[in-house]
Design a protein around this motif. Sequence first.
Motif, PDB file in Angstrom:
ATOM      1  N   ALA A   1       0.684  -1.256  -0.106  1.00 56.85           N
ATOM      2  CA  ALA A   1      -0.178   0.177  -0.018  1.00 56.85           C
ATOM      3  C   ALA A   1       0.996   1.357   0.016  1.00 56.85           C
ATOM      4  O   ALA A   1       0.489   2.119  -0.842  1.00 56.85           O
TER       5      ALA A   1
ATOM      6  N   PHE B   1      -6.609   0.043  -4.423  1.00 56.19           N
ATOM      7  CA  PHE B   1      -6.098  -0.787  -3.394  1.00 56.19           C
ATOM      8  C   PHE B   1      -7.062  -1.266  -2.555  1.00 56.19           C
ATOM      9  O   PHE B   1      -6.977  -2.358  -2.008  1.00 56.19           O
TER      10      PHE B   1
ATOM     11  N   GLN C   1      -7.188  -5.385  -1.631  1.00 51.44           N
ATOM     12  CA  GLN C   1      -7.338  -5.633  -0.417  1.00 51.44           C
ATOM     13  C   GLN C   1      -8.504  -6.531   0.103  1.00 51.44           C
ATOM     14  O   GLN C   1      -8.315  -7.407   0.776  1.00 51.44           O
TER      15      GLN C   1
END
Length: 318
Positions: free
Chosen positions: A193, A238, A242
Amino acid sequence: MTVVINPTGEVPDVPQVPDQHVPTTAAGRVRKGMSNPVASTIAIVIGVLWTIPTLGLLVQSFRSKAGQDQRGWWTFSDMTLDNYKRVLSGSGNVLPYVINSIVIVIPAAIIPIVVAALASYALVWIDFRGRDWIYIAIFALQVVPLQVAVVPMLRLVVSGVHIGSITILPPLGLAGTVGAVWLAHSCFALPLAVFLMHNFMSEIPRDLLEAARIDGASHGQIFRQIMLPLMRPALAAFGIFQFLWVWNDLFVGLVMSGGTTGISPITVKINLLVGSTTGAGGEVIPAAAFVSIVIPVIVFMALQRYFVRGLLAGSVKG
């Protein structure tokens, strides 16, 4: 276009107007390449091939054990709803584990996004000694295998950090709780990240931030009012990545939850079904597996445009 002829009879030079249909930038060339019939055909074929296993899983989830064992899924024979009745009720009920996965995946996606965004802002826009080495160290953590890091993480949660008889960090008090799973997933996601958001932030023109600083904006105001809106595609991309990773994870969920029913995700339940239904009862596994993929498919389909924007952000210029 009107052409004006001067008194001498000569036609003045007329500036050439670029053809609006010809791509003049890198982004335009990319769009033209993606609209190529050959590329489109290849993409469709890949999409169909990628979808076939999911279709087969769906069909198998509605078939009886005899149909699954004796004939291929493409025959669409021996269809029944019994498998879903068994995985949605009784001892094989997977719905509590679906709820556990939702409780795990939302904080496990939000926590690394918030921490990585703040860390990336500091590493890119705040000058302090050693920030490049800190970024290199965070980047290097991506090469550490998850299977190696999960054991120290588990020891940190259960017993803290000790050097001989000296306690460096006491136990976190998260053993046997969902907080241990949140912590593990967040820590394992942070290197990637920070890497992605650092690269995204570094492409933002420095003049924009300098203008805000001249106007008297603080770092907090710049981060909230300028950075977060500009980073929305990267944050969404992201977040989706995730979400899917945590939802499909078995290893971290199994180790950090310790097999506790109240906090185990859906993947742990399916693993238990696989281990306990190798003989009779194995026909319910496709139904349980299909129930587990419904929510991630809905999330991805609803947010896929943000995912694509985030992946392509900063990839082409011009």
